[in-house]
Design a protein around this motif. Structure first.
Motif, PDB file in Angstrom:
ATOM      1  N   ALA A 260       1.713   3.281  -4.402  1.00 41.19           N
ATOM      2  CA  ALA A 260       0.251   3.202  -4.348  1.00 41.19           C
ATOM      3  C   ALA A 260      -0.332   4.454  -4.969  1.00 41.19           C
ATOM      4  O   ALA A 260       0.358   5.445  -5.202  1.00 41.19           O
ATOM      5  CB  ALA A 260      -0.220   3.035  -2.911  1.00 41.19           C
ATOM      6  N   GLY A 265      -2.782   3.018   0.768  1.00 42.44           N
ATOM      7  CA  GLY A 265      -2.660   1.817  -0.041  1.00 42.44           C
ATOM      8  C   GLY A 265      -3.916   1.508  -0.835  1.00 42.44           C
ATOM      9  O   GLY A 265      -4.837   2.311  -0.906  1.00 42.44           O
ATOM     10  N   PRO A 266      -3.910   0.317  -1.491  1.00 49.87           N
ATOM     11  CA  PRO A 266      -2.928  -0.774  -1.370  1.00 49.87           C
ATOM     12  C   PRO A 266      -1.611  -0.464  -2.094  1.00 49.87           C
ATOM     13  O   PRO A 266      -1.603   0.219  -3.111  1.00 49.87           O
ATOM     14  CB  PRO A 266      -3.642  -1.957  -2.026  1.00 49.87           C
ATOM     15  CG  PRO A 266      -4.563  -1.315  -3.030  1.00 49.87           C
ATOM     16  CD  PRO A 266      -5.029  -0.038  -2.385  1.00 49.87           C
ATOM     17  N   PHE A 267      -0.513  -0.994  -1.524  1.00 52.21           N
ATOM     18  CA  PHE A 267       0.825  -0.766  -2.031  1.00 52.21           C
ATOM     19  C   PHE A 267       1.341  -1.977  -2.797  1.00 52.21           C
ATOM     20  O   PHE A 267       1.085  -3.119  -2.411  1.00 52.21           O
ATOM     21  CB  PHE A 267       1.789  -0.440  -0.889  1.00 52.21           C
ATOM     22  CG  PHE A 267       1.693   0.981  -0.407  1.00 52.21           C
ATOM     23  CD1 PHE A 267       2.509   1.970  -0.943  1.00 52.21           C
ATOM     24  CD2 PHE A 267       0.776   1.334   0.567  1.00 52.21           C
ATOM     25  CE1 PHE A 267       2.409   3.279  -0.511  1.00 52.21           C
ATOM     26  CE2 PHE A 267       0.672   2.638   1.017  1.00 52.21           C
ATOM     27  CZ  PHE A 267       1.489   3.620   0.469  1.00 52.21           C
TER      28      PHE A 267
END
Length: 461
Positions: A260, A265-267
């Motif tokens: 990320a 995140g987002p991952f």
């Protein structure tokens, strides 16, 4: 020999070892978070398998090294029975929420086969106040050990030294397992926890509290990232790497990763880093971390032994971080962080990195030694790697019992015969068809009457 005890860590004994598993055979430390602290040493914080039938124990130890060769193992640095809020009537499962698809599959398998006990609920308790996987943070001259317990509670203990002891317990406002902590370049500290879906939140300045309303849920998940448990965070360049137990291969024997541009995140899922499937017929999980030490990246993971899900021992492999940020998958090895085994160097049975069929690493409680136990025709054991700068002419095997053996290097048969009794057996080798500088050793067993393989040495003359 690259495995011995030596007086080299100041006034205390150290364990000299450059191969896998890293620590002495009596120490079973899984779930390792590896951290380089401000003193330049590498510290390993993990749980500690000391029970016969259940995961972990009610105490922690810390291992450390200044050179990836000499290892110091502490005494008990924290005990679960000292944690004031522990509730023996509570369970971690209360914190897990609705079962995920993978958990529903596990439940269905246990209902169909009552002998399966993935969750350990059928095991009689051996210890109270079990401590599960921890993590550690250094900040402003103090060391914060984040821990979780069998009642689902999570907390932090503090020390003035990286190796502990840890005390001054503070309970955190969350329940679950596998805490992780990460300090970003701007000084902000983040805390992560959870199974099947990871949660993350910025810690307050005291590193002992956080605002529950600011927690981010589902940082990584089973459905999107194959996340099972054991979240761990690192940053390489401007990219954040979440490392965790990964179920992409069917059960959580892998360590996978996701990346990320922000610590919460987002991952995006990246793939598998390492899989310990094959280390033991009963292996079930994996948990570890990545860390850069003296310019080299490593992945720390564990292998189970003794034909069980437990008796897990920390191992390590070198990693490569590609220019585009990807991490290529690596194989388990016997050589670990050191060089390939040289002819003349003893390779122990417990250093096998692959046990296939019914063979496994067992333990002699009387002699205190581990060995490779072979029980069935077709059992195979793999050791990676043997240096072939000079081709070996023979191999000496020390063992107990009887069996036939085929010896292969890089899938080429080079010799073999019968082991007919206790002690030393020498086999001549023909390595004329081998044209590489190192080899994977594979031992294939037949006509087995039960064999305990202690060690082997390849000789060039």
């Amino acid at each position: 020999m690259n495995t011995k005890v030596a007086e080299v860590c100041g006034s205390e004994p150290c364990y000299y070892n450059t191969h896998n598993p890293l620590l002495p055979t009596e120490h079973h430390m899984p779930d390792v978070e590896a951290h380089v602290m401000s003193d330049g040493k590498l510290y390993l914080y993990g749980s500690y398998d000391a029970c016969k039938k259940e995961y972990c124990s009610n105490f922690y130890r810390v291992a450390s090294t200044a050179d990836m060769k000499n290892w110091k193992i502490s005494g008990k640095v924290m005990e679960g029975t000292d944690v004031p809020w522990f509730d023996k009537n509570a369970g971690v499962e209360e914190a897990q929420g609705e079962p995920t698809p993978f958990i529903r599959k596990m439940i269905a398998e246990m209902e169909a086969n009552p002998e399966l006990d993935y969750f350990g609920t059928a095991v009689e308790k051996e210890q109270n106040a079990l401590l599960y996987a921890p993590d550690c943070l250094e900040k402003d001259g103090k060391y914060y050990l984040y821990f979780c317990m069998e009642d689902g509670s999570e907390g932090v203990a503090v020390s003035e030294r990286p190796e502990g002891p840890f005390g001054s317990f503070v309970q955190l406002p969350c329940k679950g397992i596998d805490p992780a902590v990460f300090r970003d370049d701007d000084g902000k500290v983040y805390y992560y926890w959870g199974q099947f879906a990871a949660n993350g939140v910025e810690l307050n300045e005291d590193c002992c509290s956080f605002d529950r309303e600011r927690a981010v849920h589902g940082v990584v998940t089973e459905q999107e990232h194959y996340f099972h448990e054991g979240f761990s965070m690192r940053k390489i360049g401007e990219t954040y790497y979440a490392v965790f137990a990964d179920i992409e291969h069917g059960k959580p024997t892998s360590l996978g990763y996701a990346t990320a541009r922000s610590p919460l995140g987002p991952f995006t899922y990246g793939g598998v880093i390492i899989d310990n499937a094959g280390c033991d017929p009963s292996t079930w999980n994996n948990h570890g971390s990545i860390e850069c030490f003296q310019g080299q990246w490593y992945v720390f993971y564990h292998r189970s032994s003794r034909n069980s899900k437990i008796n897990r021992r920390v191992c390590v492999e070198k990693l490569e971080i590609l220019p585009d940020g990807r991490i290529p998958e690596v194989l388990m090895t016997s050589q670990g962080p050191g060089a390939p085994f040289e002819p003349g160097e003893r390779i122990y049975g417990f250093q096998a990195c692959g046990c296939f069929g019914e063979c496994y690493i067992d333990y002699d409680p009387h002699g205190g030694e581990e060995y490779l136990k072979v029980t069935e025709d077709g059992d195979r054991a793999v050791f990676r790697y043997l240096s072939l700068k000079t081709l070996p002419q023979s191999v000496e095997i020390r063992s107990r019992g009887r069996a036939g053996i085929d010896i292969c290097l890089n899938n080429v048969y080079v010799g073999g015969g019968e082991i007919t009794g206790n002690g030393k057996t020498v086999f001549l080798l023909d390595c004329s068809r081998i044209d590489s500088l190192q080899a994977e050793i594979e031992l294939v067993f037949k006509q087995v009457e039960e064999l305990e393989l202690n060690s082997m040495v390849f000789h060039v003359s």
